[in-house]
Enzyme design. Structure first.
Site, short mmCIF file in Angstrom:
data_model
loop_
_atom_site.label_atom_id
_atom_site.label_comp_id
_atom_site.label_asym_id
_atom_site.label_seq_id
_atom_site.Cartn_x
_atom_site.Cartn_y
_atom_site.Cartn_z
N GLU A 332 0.82 -1.22 0.00
CA GLU A 332 0.00 0.00 0.00
C GLU A 332 0.85 1.27 0.00
O GLU A 332 0.83 2.04 0.96
CB GLU A 332 -0.89 0.01 1.25
N GLY A 334 1.85 5.02 -0.57
CA GLY A 334 1.18 6.30 -0.82
C GLY A 334 2.24 7.31 -1.22
O GLY A 334 2.34 7.75 -2.37
N ARG A 335 3.09 7.64 -0.23
CA ARG A 335 4.14 8.65 -0.41
C ARG A 335 5.01 8.39 -1.64
O ARG A 335 5.31 9.31 -2.39
CB ARG A 335 5.01 8.66 0.84
N ARG A 376 4.60 19.22 7.80
CA ARG A 376 5.51 18.11 8.12
C ARG A 376 6.81 18.58 8.78
O ARG A 376 7.36 17.88 9.61
CB ARG A 376 5.80 17.29 6.86
N TYR A 380 7.03 16.84 12.25
CA TYR A 380 7.97 15.70 12.34
C TYR A 380 9.43 16.13 12.26
O TYR A 380 10.31 15.27 12.20
CB TYR A 380 7.74 14.72 11.17
N CYS A 407 1.44 32.65 12.39
CA CYS A 407 1.79 33.34 13.63
C CYS A 407 2.44 32.40 14.63
O CYS A 407 1.95 32.27 15.75
CB CYS A 407 0.55 33.99 14.20
N GLU A 408 3.47 31.72 14.25
CA GLU A 408 4.31 31.04 15.23
C GLU A 408 5.69 30.78 14.66
O GLU A 408 5.85 30.60 13.44
CB GLU A 408 3.66 29.77 15.77
N TYR A 437 1.01 13.89 2.05
CA TYR A 437 0.79 14.39 3.41
C TYR A 437 1.05 15.89 3.54
O TYR A 437 1.50 16.35 4.58
CB TYR A 437 1.63 13.59 4.43
N1 LLP Z 1 -1.05 1.56 4.70
C1 LLP Z 1 -1.40 1.91 5.94
C2 LLP Z 1 -2.19 1.00 6.76
C3 LLP Z 1 -1.01 3.16 6.45
O1 LLP Z 1 -1.37 3.50 7.68
C4 LLP Z 1 -0.26 4.04 5.64
C5 LLP Z 1 0.16 5.34 6.13
C6 LLP Z 1 0.08 3.62 4.35
C7 LLP Z 1 -0.33 2.38 3.91
C8 LLP Z 1 0.86 4.50 3.39
O2 LLP Z 1 2.13 4.80 3.85
P1 LLP Z 1 3.17 5.54 2.86
O3 LLP Z 1 3.52 4.58 1.76
O4 LLP Z 1 2.49 6.74 2.34
O5 LLP Z 1 4.33 5.86 3.73
N2 LLP Z 1 1.55 11.91 7.94
C9 LLP Z 1 2.79 11.16 7.98
C10 LLP Z 1 2.61 9.79 7.41
C11 LLP Z 1 1.50 9.01 8.05
C12 LLP Z 1 1.34 7.67 7.42
C13 LLP Z 1 0.06 7.08 7.81
N3 LLP Z 1 -0.18 5.79 7.27
C14 LLP Z 1 3.85 11.94 7.23
O6 LLP Z 1 3.56 13.01 6.74
O7 LLP Z 1 5.00 11.50 7.15
#
Ligand code: LLP
Length: 486
Positions: A332, A334-335, A376, A380, A407-408, A437
Protein backbone atom coordinates in the site's frame (compact mmCIF):
# COMPACT_ATOMS: atom_id res chain seq x y z
CA UNK A 1 30.70 26.97 19.57
CA UNK A 2 34.05 26.43 17.86
CA UNK A 3 35.24 28.67 15.08
CA UNK A 4 35.62 26.85 11.79
CA UNK A 5 38.25 27.59 9.21
CA UNK A 6 35.65 27.41 6.41
CA UNK A 7 33.77 30.33 7.97
CA UNK A 8 30.76 30.78 10.19
CA UNK A 9 28.32 29.05 7.85
CA UNK A 10 30.32 25.88 8.28
CA UNK A 11 30.64 26.05 12.05
CA UNK A 12 28.51 23.98 14.46
CA UNK A 13 25.18 25.48 15.53
CA UNK A 14 24.17 29.13 15.29
CA UNK A 15 23.02 29.22 11.71
CA UNK A 16 25.32 26.48 10.43
CA UNK A 17 24.31 23.99 7.74
CA UNK A 18 23.55 20.46 8.93
CA UNK A 19 26.20 17.86 8.13
CA UNK A 20 24.24 16.31 5.28
CA UNK A 21 23.84 19.58 3.36
CA UNK A 22 26.96 20.29 1.28
CA UNK A 23 27.87 23.74 0.05
CA UNK A 24 26.61 23.56 -3.54
CA UNK A 25 28.93 23.83 -6.50
CA UNK A 26 25.92 24.99 -8.55
CA UNK A 27 23.08 26.43 -6.49
CA UNK A 28 20.71 26.32 -9.49
CA UNK A 29 21.22 22.59 -10.09
CA UNK A 30 18.16 20.31 -9.81
CA UNK A 31 18.78 16.91 -8.23
CA UNK A 32 16.74 14.50 -10.38
CA UNK A 33 15.68 12.30 -7.45
CA UNK A 34 13.85 15.25 -5.86
CA UNK A 35 11.79 16.47 -8.80
CA UNK A 36 8.94 15.27 -10.99
CA UNK A 37 10.39 13.92 -14.21
CA UNK A 38 9.15 16.70 -16.48
CA UNK A 39 10.76 19.46 -14.40
CA UNK A 40 13.69 21.28 -15.94
CA UNK A 41 15.10 24.74 -16.45
CA UNK A 42 14.95 27.04 -19.44
CA UNK A 43 18.22 28.03 -21.04
CA UNK A 44 20.01 30.82 -19.28
CA UNK A 45 19.35 33.04 -22.30
CA UNK A 46 15.63 32.58 -21.72
CA UNK A 47 15.94 33.35 -18.02
CA UNK A 48 16.66 29.94 -16.52
CA UNK A 49 13.15 29.60 -15.19
CA UNK A 50 11.89 26.29 -13.78
CA UNK A 51 9.53 24.51 -16.16
CA UNK A 52 7.18 21.58 -15.65
CA UNK A 53 5.71 19.59 -18.54
CA UNK A 54 7.00 22.43 -20.73
CA UNK A 55 5.29 25.22 -18.75
CA UNK A 56 7.34 27.98 -17.09
CA UNK A 57 6.34 28.27 -13.44
CA UNK A 58 5.69 32.01 -13.78
CA UNK A 59 2.76 31.12 -16.09
CA UNK A 60 1.37 28.83 -13.40
CA UNK A 61 1.82 31.49 -10.73
CA UNK A 62 0.03 34.08 -12.88
CA UNK A 63 -2.85 31.80 -13.76
CA UNK A 64 -3.39 29.99 -10.47
CA UNK A 65 -1.70 32.18 -7.86
CA UNK A 66 0.69 31.10 -5.13
CA UNK A 67 1.00 29.16 -2.91
CA UNK A 68 0.02 26.26 -5.19
CA UNK A 69 0.73 22.56 -5.32
CA UNK A 70 1.80 21.55 -8.83
CA UNK A 71 1.47 17.86 -9.73
CA UNK A 72 3.05 16.34 -12.82
CA UNK A 73 0.36 13.94 -13.98
CA UNK A 74 2.66 11.86 -16.18
CA UNK A 75 5.12 11.51 -13.31
CA UNK A 76 2.38 10.35 -10.92
CA UNK A 77 1.12 7.84 -13.47
CA UNK A 78 4.65 6.58 -14.18
CA UNK A 79 5.34 6.01 -10.48
CA UNK A 80 1.99 4.26 -10.04
CA UNK A 81 2.71 2.08 -13.07
CA UNK A 82 6.20 1.28 -11.83
CA UNK A 83 4.62 -0.18 -8.69
CA UNK A 84 1.80 -1.91 -10.58
CA UNK A 85 4.19 -3.45 -13.15
CA UNK A 86 7.78 -3.55 -11.87
CA UNK A 87 7.03 -4.27 -8.22
CA UNK A 88 4.56 -7.03 -9.01
CA UNK A 89 6.51 -8.71 -11.85
CA UNK A 90 8.76 -10.88 -9.62
CA UNK A 91 5.66 -12.20 -7.82
CA UNK A 92 4.21 -13.69 -10.98
CA UNK A 93 6.10 -16.92 -10.42
CA UNK A 94 4.67 -16.97 -6.86
CA UNK A 95 1.08 -16.19 -5.89
CA UNK A 96 0.88 -12.82 -7.68
CA UNK A 97 0.83 -9.33 -6.17
CA UNK A 98 -1.39 -6.27 -6.10
CA UNK A 99 -0.66 -2.64 -5.30
CA UNK A 100 -3.13 -0.41 -3.44
CA UNK A 101 -2.44 3.32 -3.58
CA UNK A 102 -2.77 4.78 -0.05
CA UNK A 103 -5.19 7.66 -0.58
CA UNK A 104 -4.35 9.25 2.77
CA UNK A 105 -1.15 10.57 1.17
CA UNK A 106 -3.28 12.61 -1.23
CA UNK A 107 -6.62 11.92 -2.81
CA UNK A 108 -9.02 13.77 -5.07
CA UNK A 109 -11.23 12.62 -7.93
CA UNK A 110 -8.57 13.13 -10.62
CA UNK A 111 -5.99 11.17 -8.64
CA UNK A 112 -8.48 8.36 -7.98
CA UNK A 113 -9.02 8.17 -11.76
CA UNK A 114 -5.28 8.06 -12.46
CA UNK A 115 -4.91 5.26 -9.92
CA UNK A 116 -7.82 3.37 -11.47
CA UNK A 117 -6.46 3.85 -15.03
CA UNK A 118 -3.04 2.59 -14.05
CA UNK A 119 -4.53 -0.60 -12.64
CA UNK A 120 -3.90 -0.12 -8.92
CA UNK A 121 -6.28 -0.70 -6.04
CA UNK A 122 -7.15 2.05 -3.57
CA UNK A 123 -6.53 2.00 0.16
CA UNK A 124 -9.02 4.28 1.91
CA UNK A 125 -9.25 5.09 5.61
CA UNK A 126 -12.42 7.13 5.98
CA UNK A 127 -15.91 7.66 4.65
CA UNK A 128 -14.59 10.79 2.94
CA UNK A 129 -11.97 8.89 0.96
CA UNK A 130 -14.55 6.22 0.15
CA UNK A 131 -16.86 8.94 -1.14
CA UNK A 132 -14.17 10.08 -3.59
CA UNK A 133 -13.70 6.49 -4.76
CA UNK A 134 -17.44 6.08 -5.27
CA UNK A 135 -17.71 9.38 -7.09
CA UNK A 136 -15.32 8.19 -9.80
CA UNK A 137 -16.81 4.69 -9.88
CA UNK A 138 -13.66 3.05 -8.52
CA UNK A 139 -14.20 -0.73 -8.74
CA UNK A 140 -15.35 -1.73 -5.24
CA UNK A 141 -13.49 -5.03 -5.18
CA UNK A 142 -10.20 -3.11 -5.58
CA UNK A 143 -10.85 -0.90 -2.53
CA UNK A 144 -9.59 -1.50 1.00
CA UNK A 145 -10.94 0.23 4.11
CA UNK A 146 -8.59 0.91 7.03
CA UNK A 147 -8.80 2.70 10.34
CA UNK A 148 -8.56 1.94 14.03
CA UNK A 149 -11.99 3.42 14.79
CA UNK A 150 -14.18 3.21 11.73
CA UNK A 151 -17.68 4.44 12.43
CA UNK A 152 -20.77 2.30 11.99
CA UNK A 153 -21.72 4.56 9.09
CA UNK A 154 -18.33 4.04 7.42
CA UNK A 155 -18.49 0.26 7.80
CA UNK A 156 -22.02 0.24 6.39
CA UNK A 157 -20.98 2.52 3.52
CA UNK A 158 -18.07 0.16 2.71
CA UNK A 159 -20.18 -3.00 2.83
CA UNK A 160 -22.98 -1.47 0.80
CA UNK A 161 -20.46 -0.42 -1.84
CA UNK A 162 -18.98 -3.92 -1.71
CA UNK A 163 -15.34 -3.09 -0.93
CA UNK A 164 -12.84 -5.89 -1.43
CA UNK A 165 -11.40 -5.78 2.07
CA UNK A 166 -11.96 -4.23 5.47
CA UNK A 167 -8.85 -4.34 7.60
CA UNK A 168 -10.07 -4.94 11.16
CA UNK A 169 -8.18 -3.37 14.01
CA UNK A 170 -9.91 -4.34 17.30
CA UNK A 171 -12.22 -6.94 18.82
CA UNK A 172 -14.92 -4.28 19.14
CA UNK A 173 -14.69 -3.71 15.44
CA UNK A 174 -14.89 -7.40 14.56
CA UNK A 175 -18.24 -7.52 16.38
CA UNK A 176 -19.37 -4.32 14.70
CA UNK A 177 -18.47 -5.46 11.18
CA UNK A 178 -20.10 -8.86 11.73
CA UNK A 179 -23.31 -7.27 13.03
CA UNK A 180 -23.56 -4.85 10.10
CA UNK A 181 -22.79 -7.63 7.59
CA UNK A 182 -25.61 -9.73 9.06
CA UNK A 183 -27.98 -6.79 9.04
CA UNK A 184 -27.19 -6.14 5.34
CA UNK A 185 -27.19 -9.83 4.47
CA UNK A 186 -23.66 -9.72 3.04
CA UNK A 187 -20.36 -11.43 3.76
CA UNK A 188 -17.72 -8.96 4.93
CA UNK A 189 -14.24 -9.67 3.51
CA UNK A 190 -11.80 -8.90 6.32
CA UNK A 191 -8.07 -8.82 6.95
CA UNK A 192 -6.47 -8.70 10.39
CA UNK A 193 -4.13 -5.80 11.14
CA UNK A 194 -1.21 -7.41 12.97
CA UNK A 195 1.30 -5.53 15.10
CA UNK A 196 4.48 -7.40 14.35
CA UNK A 197 6.72 -5.63 16.89
CA UNK A 198 9.16 -4.04 14.44
CA UNK A 199 10.75 -0.76 15.47
CA UNK A 200 10.86 1.04 12.14
CA UNK A 201 13.56 3.68 12.00
CA UNK A 202 11.40 6.67 11.35
CA UNK A 203 9.72 9.40 13.37
CA UNK A 204 7.82 7.95 16.35
CA UNK A 205 4.51 9.40 15.21
CA UNK A 206 4.72 7.68 11.83
CA UNK A 207 6.04 4.31 13.04
CA UNK A 208 3.16 1.93 13.51
CA UNK A 209 4.18 -1.64 14.29
CA UNK A 210 6.10 -1.39 17.56
CA UNK A 211 4.09 -2.58 20.54
CA UNK A 212 3.05 0.59 22.37
CA UNK A 213 0.74 2.27 19.88
CA UNK A 214 -2.91 2.20 18.95
CA UNK A 215 -2.96 0.10 15.78
CA UNK A 216 -3.63 -3.57 15.28
CA UNK A 217 -3.48 -6.82 17.22
CA UNK A 218 -0.21 -7.78 18.85
CA UNK A 219 1.46 -10.86 17.46
CA UNK A 220 3.67 -11.29 20.49
CA UNK A 221 0.92 -11.38 23.10
CA UNK A 222 -1.34 -13.68 21.10
CA UNK A 223 -3.96 -10.99 20.43
CA UNK A 224 -3.68 -11.60 16.70
CA UNK A 225 -4.53 -15.30 17.15
CA UNK A 226 -7.43 -14.25 19.37
CA UNK A 227 -8.73 -11.94 16.63
CA UNK A 228 -8.55 -14.75 14.08
CA UNK A 229 -10.50 -17.07 16.43
CA UNK A 230 -13.12 -14.39 16.93
CA UNK A 231 -13.51 -13.84 13.17
CA UNK A 232 -13.81 -17.55 12.45
CA UNK A 233 -16.41 -17.89 15.23
CA UNK A 234 -18.64 -15.51 13.26
CA UNK A 235 -19.07 -18.09 10.51
CA UNK A 236 -20.45 -16.83 7.25
CA UNK A 237 -20.82 -13.14 8.23
CA UNK A 238 -17.06 -12.65 7.91
CA UNK A 239 -14.67 -13.98 5.28
CA UNK A 240 -11.09 -13.94 6.56
CA UNK A 241 -8.90 -13.04 3.58
CA UNK A 242 -5.58 -12.77 5.33
CA UNK A 243 -3.18 -10.86 7.53
CA UNK A 244 -1.98 -7.30 7.22
CA UNK A 245 0.97 -5.37 8.60
CA UNK A 246 2.12 -1.78 8.15
CA UNK A 247 5.29 -0.90 10.03
CA UNK A 248 5.54 2.83 9.44
CA UNK A 249 6.29 5.46 6.87
CA UNK A 250 9.32 7.04 5.12
CA UNK A 251 11.37 3.88 5.65
CA UNK A 252 14.55 3.17 3.68
CA UNK A 253 15.84 0.11 5.43
CA UNK A 254 14.30 -2.93 3.78
CA UNK A 255 15.27 -5.04 6.82
CA UNK A 256 12.19 -3.71 8.68
CA UNK A 257 9.86 -4.95 5.95
CA UNK A 258 11.66 -8.28 5.85
CA UNK A 259 11.34 -8.91 9.58
CA UNK A 260 7.68 -7.88 9.46
CA UNK A 261 7.00 -10.19 6.51
CA UNK A 262 8.76 -13.10 8.21
CA UNK A 263 6.68 -12.71 11.37
CA UNK A 264 3.47 -12.32 9.43
CA UNK A 265 4.25 -15.44 7.42
CA UNK A 266 4.85 -17.30 10.70
CA UNK A 267 1.33 -16.48 11.78
CA UNK A 268 -0.04 -17.25 8.31
CA UNK A 269 1.54 -20.73 8.58
CA UNK A 270 0.12 -21.25 12.08
CA UNK A 271 -3.36 -20.48 10.77
CA UNK A 272 -2.89 -23.05 8.01
CA UNK A 273 -1.72 -25.64 10.51
CA UNK A 274 -4.25 -24.95 13.25
CA UNK A 275 -7.36 -24.54 11.10
CA UNK A 276 -6.37 -26.05 7.75
CA UNK A 277 -7.15 -22.58 6.43
CA UNK A 278 -5.12 -21.28 3.49
CA UNK A 279 -5.56 -17.54 3.62
CA UNK A 280 -5.45 -16.20 0.06
CA UNK A 281 -3.96 -12.76 0.80
CA UNK A 282 -1.05 -11.23 2.72
CA UNK A 283 -0.66 -7.45 2.92
CA UNK A 284 2.66 -5.84 3.81
CA UNK A 285 1.41 -2.23 3.97
CA UNK A 286 3.15 0.87 2.68
CA UNK A 287 5.92 3.08 3.99
CA UNK A 288 8.56 3.22 1.24
CA UNK A 289 10.76 6.27 1.69
CA UNK A 290 11.33 9.03 -0.86
CA UNK A 291 14.05 11.64 -1.35
CA UNK A 292 13.24 14.98 0.25
CA UNK A 293 16.86 16.12 0.20
CA UNK A 294 20.21 14.94 -1.11
CA UNK A 295 20.59 12.77 2.02
CA UNK A 296 17.91 10.27 0.90
CA UNK A 297 18.39 7.45 -1.61
CA UNK A 298 15.16 5.53 -2.16
CA UNK A 299 14.89 2.07 -3.72
CA UNK A 300 13.08 1.64 -7.01
CA UNK A 301 9.80 -0.34 -7.09
CA UNK A 302 11.61 -2.95 -9.22
CA UNK A 303 14.33 -3.43 -6.59
CA UNK A 304 11.79 -3.48 -3.78
CA UNK A 305 9.70 -6.07 -5.63
CA UNK A 306 12.72 -8.25 -6.35
CA UNK A 307 13.87 -8.14 -2.71
CA UNK A 308 10.41 -8.78 -1.27
CA UNK A 309 9.61 -11.57 -3.73
CA UNK A 310 12.91 -13.31 -2.93
CA UNK A 311 12.07 -13.14 0.76
CA UNK A 312 8.55 -14.45 0.25
CA UNK A 313 9.87 -17.31 -1.85
CA UNK A 314 12.51 -18.17 0.78
CA UNK A 315 10.06 -18.07 3.68
CA UNK A 316 7.36 -20.10 1.98
CA UNK A 317 9.70 -22.75 0.54
CA UNK A 318 9.87 -24.86 3.73
CA UNK A 319 6.10 -24.55 4.18
CA UNK A 320 5.31 -26.15 0.84
CA UNK A 321 5.81 -29.60 2.36
CA UNK A 322 2.98 -28.77 4.79
CA UNK A 323 0.73 -27.84 1.90
CA UNK A 324 0.94 -24.08 2.58
CA UNK A 325 0.74 -22.21 -0.72
CA UNK A 326 2.07 -18.70 -1.33
CA UNK A 327 -0.77 -16.16 -0.95
CA UNK A 328 -1.24 -13.12 -3.14
CA UNK A 329 0.92 -10.33 -1.76
CA UNK A 330 -0.33 -6.77 -1.55
CA UNK A 331 1.35 -3.50 -0.62
CA UNK A 332 0.00 0.00 0.00
CA UNK A 333 2.43 2.73 -1.05
CA UNK A 334 1.18 6.30 -0.82
CA UNK A 335 4.14 8.65 -0.41
CA UNK A 336 6.36 6.82 -2.92
CA UNK A 337 3.79 7.39 -5.68
CA UNK A 338 2.48 10.90 -5.07
CA UNK A 339 5.26 12.50 -2.99
CA UNK A 340 7.87 13.15 -5.69
CA UNK A 341 5.25 13.95 -8.36
CA UNK A 342 4.46 17.32 -6.80
CA UNK A 343 6.17 20.54 -5.78
CA UNK A 344 4.81 23.59 -4.01
CA UNK A 345 5.24 26.95 -5.69
CA UNK A 346 5.53 29.94 -3.34
CA UNK A 347 6.28 33.60 -3.81
CA UNK A 348 8.88 35.23 -1.60
CA UNK A 349 7.46 38.12 0.43
CA UNK A 350 10.32 39.19 2.66
CA UNK A 351 14.00 38.40 3.21
CA UNK A 352 15.39 39.16 6.65
CA UNK A 353 18.78 38.67 8.26
CA UNK A 354 18.72 37.81 11.94
CA UNK A 355 21.65 37.80 14.40
CA UNK A 356 21.78 34.30 15.85
CA UNK A 357 24.70 34.73 18.21
CA UNK A 358 28.49 34.74 18.03
CA UNK A 359 28.34 37.20 15.16
CA UNK A 360 26.45 34.77 12.94
CA UNK A 361 23.46 35.67 10.86
CA UNK A 362 20.57 33.55 9.63
CA UNK A 363 18.63 34.61 6.56
CA UNK A 364 14.89 34.08 6.84
CA UNK A 365 13.04 33.92 3.53
CA UNK A 366 9.27 34.26 4.09
CA UNK A 367 6.86 32.76 1.59
CA UNK A 368 3.09 33.04 1.08
CA UNK A 369 2.21 29.70 2.67
CA UNK A 370 3.72 27.66 5.45
CA UNK A 371 2.59 25.19 8.09
CA UNK A 372 -1.00 25.40 6.82
CA UNK A 373 0.03 23.80 3.50
CA UNK A 374 3.01 21.77 4.76
CA UNK A 375 2.95 20.90 8.44
CA UNK A 376 5.51 18.11 8.12
CA UNK A 377 8.50 20.27 9.02
CA UNK A 378 6.81 21.52 12.18
CA UNK A 379 5.19 18.19 13.07
CA UNK A 380 7.97 15.70 12.34
CA UNK A 381 11.06 17.87 11.96
CA UNK A 382 11.04 16.79 8.31
CA UNK A 383 13.77 18.10 6.02
CA UNK A 384 12.89 19.62 2.65
CA UNK A 385 14.87 21.33 -0.04
CA UNK A 386 13.99 24.14 -2.44
CA UNK A 387 15.20 26.06 -5.44
CA UNK A 388 14.89 29.53 -6.92
CA UNK A 389 12.25 28.87 -9.57
CA UNK A 390 11.44 32.10 -11.40
CA UNK A 391 14.88 32.95 -12.77
CA UNK A 392 18.49 31.99 -12.71
CA UNK A 393 21.06 33.74 -10.58
CA UNK A 394 24.83 33.92 -10.54
CA UNK A 395 24.95 35.11 -6.93
CA UNK A 396 26.88 32.99 -4.45
CA UNK A 397 24.90 30.39 -2.47
CA UNK A 398 23.64 31.56 0.90
CA UNK A 399 22.29 29.30 3.64
CA UNK A 400 18.68 30.29 4.32
CA UNK A 401 15.66 29.14 6.30
CA UNK A 402 12.40 29.28 4.36
CA UNK A 403 9.51 30.15 6.65
CA UNK A 404 5.79 30.61 6.26
CA UNK A 405 3.36 33.44 6.96
CA UNK A 406 1.79 32.03 10.11
CA UNK A 407 1.79 33.34 13.63
CA UNK A 408 4.31 31.04 15.23
CA UNK A 409 8.03 30.66 15.08
CA UNK A 410 7.85 26.93 14.35
CA UNK A 411 6.22 27.77 11.02
CA UNK A 412 9.17 26.55 8.98
CA UNK A 413 8.91 25.14 5.45
CA UNK A 414 12.57 24.36 4.74
CA UNK A 415 14.91 24.28 7.75
CA UNK A 416 18.17 24.63 5.85
CA UNK A 417 18.87 25.20 2.18
CA UNK A 418 21.25 27.13 0.00
CA UNK A 419 19.64 29.71 -2.29
CA UNK A 420 21.36 32.38 -4.37
CA UNK A 421 22.25 35.29 -2.07
CA UNK A 422 20.23 37.73 -4.19
CA UNK A 423 16.88 35.98 -3.53
CA UNK A 424 14.34 38.76 -3.10
CA UNK A 425 10.65 39.58 -2.70
CA UNK A 426 8.73 38.61 -5.84
CA UNK A 427 10.94 35.60 -6.61
CA UNK A 428 9.25 32.24 -6.90
CA UNK A 429 10.55 29.35 -4.81
CA UNK A 430 9.71 25.69 -5.48
CA UNK A 431 9.77 23.01 -2.78
CA UNK A 432 9.84 19.45 -4.19
CA UNK A 433 8.43 16.29 -2.66
CA UNK A 434 5.23 17.88 -1.34
CA UNK A 435 2.73 15.51 -2.97
CA UNK A 436 2.26 13.30 0.08
CA UNK A 437 0.79 14.39 3.41
CA UNK A 438 0.89 18.11 2.58
CA UNK A 439 -2.45 18.97 0.95
CA UNK A 440 -4.00 16.03 2.83
CA UNK A 441 -2.76 17.42 6.17
CA UNK A 442 -3.37 21.06 5.24
CA UNK A 443 -5.27 23.31 7.61
CA UNK A 444 -6.90 26.73 7.54
CA UNK A 445 -4.65 27.97 10.36
CA UNK A 446 -4.92 31.74 10.76
CA UNK A 447 -7.97 31.57 8.47
CA UNK A 448 -5.69 30.88 5.52
CA UNK A 449 -7.50 29.41 2.50
CA UNK A 450 -5.86 26.16 1.40
CA UNK A 451 -3.89 26.28 -1.89
CA UNK A 452 -5.11 24.63 -5.09
CA UNK A 453 -3.68 21.50 -6.65
CA UNK A 454 -2.78 22.17 -10.27
CA UNK A 455 -2.14 19.22 -12.57
CA UNK A 456 0.20 19.72 -15.52
CA UNK A 457 0.44 17.46 -18.52
CA UNK A 458 1.82 17.95 -22.04
CA UNK A 459 2.17 21.71 -21.72
CA UNK A 460 -1.31 22.24 -20.24
CA UNK A 461 -2.36 22.96 -16.70
CA UNK A 462 -5.70 22.44 -14.96
CA UNK A 463 -7.00 22.75 -11.42
CA UNK A 464 -7.86 19.41 -9.81
CA UNK A 465 -8.50 20.82 -6.34
CA UNK A 466 -9.51 24.46 -6.39
CA UNK A 467 -8.10 27.13 -4.12
CA UNK A 468 -10.18 27.70 -1.05
CA UNK A 469 -11.58 31.20 -0.62
CA UNK A 470 -12.31 33.35 2.40
CA UNK A 471 -15.97 32.79 1.52
CA UNK A 472 -15.43 29.02 1.90
CA UNK A 473 -14.05 29.66 5.35
CA UNK A 474 -16.80 32.11 6.33
CA UNK A 475 -19.43 29.69 5.02
CA UNK A 476 -18.61 27.31 7.87
CA UNK A 477 -18.80 30.06 10.45
CA UNK A 478 -22.31 30.25 11.90
CA UNK A 479 -22.84 33.78 13.10
CA UNK A 480 -25.37 33.49 15.94
CA UNK A 481 -26.12 37.17 15.94
CA UNK A 482 -27.16 37.06 12.28
CA UNK A 483 -29.49 34.10 12.80
CA UNK A 484 -30.97 35.66 15.96
CA UNK A 485 -31.89 38.76 14.00
CA UNK A 486 -33.59 36.87 11.18
N1 LLP B 1 -1.05 1.56 4.70
C1 LLP B 1 -1.40 1.91 5.94
C2 LLP B 1 -2.19 1.00 6.76
C3 LLP B 1 -1.01 3.16 6.45
O1 LLP B 1 -1.37 3.50 7.68
C4 LLP B 1 -0.26 4.04 5.64
C5 LLP B 1 0.16 5.34 6.13
C6 LLP B 1 0.08 3.62 4.35
C7 LLP B 1 -0.33 2.38 3.91
C8 LLP B 1 0.86 4.50 3.39
O2 LLP B 1 2.13 4.80 3.85
P1 LLP B 1 3.17 5.54 2.86
O3 LLP B 1 3.52 4.58 1.76
O4 LLP B 1 2.49 6.74 2.34
O5 LLP B 1 4.33 5.86 3.73
N2 LLP B 1 1.55 11.91 7.94
C9 LLP B 1 2.79 11.16 7.98
C10 LLP B 1 2.61 9.79 7.41
C11 LLP B 1 1.50 9.01 8.05
C12 LLP B 1 1.34 7.67 7.42
C13 LLP B 1 0.06 7.08 7.81
N3 LLP B 1 -0.18 5.79 7.27
C14 LLP B 1 3.85 11.94 7.23
O6 LLP B 1 3.56 13.01 6.74
O7 LLP B 1 5.00 11.50 7.15
Amino acid sequence: MRAHEAGTLHADGYGAAPGWLPYPSDVMELLPQLWPRSVGRQDLAEGGELTVAGLPVSHLAREFGTAAYVVDEADFRARARAFADDFTAPFERLGGAEVFYAGKAFLCSAVARWVMDEGLGLDTCSGGELAVAKRVGFPAERIALHGNNKSVAEIRQALEYGVGRIVVDSLDEIERVAAIARELGVVAPVMVRVTVGVEAHTHEFIATAHEDQKFGFSLQTGQARGAIDRILAHGSALNLLGLHSHIGSQIFDIAGFEIAARRLIGLHAQVAEAYGLHLPELDLGGGYGIAYTSEHTPMTPADLGAAMAALIEREFAPLAAKGVTVPRISIEPGRAIVGPSTFTLYEVGTVKSVEVGHGNVRTYVSVDGGMSDNVRTALYGADYSCTLASRTSHAAPRLVRVVGRHCESGDIVVMDEYLPADVSPGDLIAVPGTGAYCRSLASQYNHTPRPPVVAVRDGRARVIVRRETIDDILALDVDDLDSAEQ
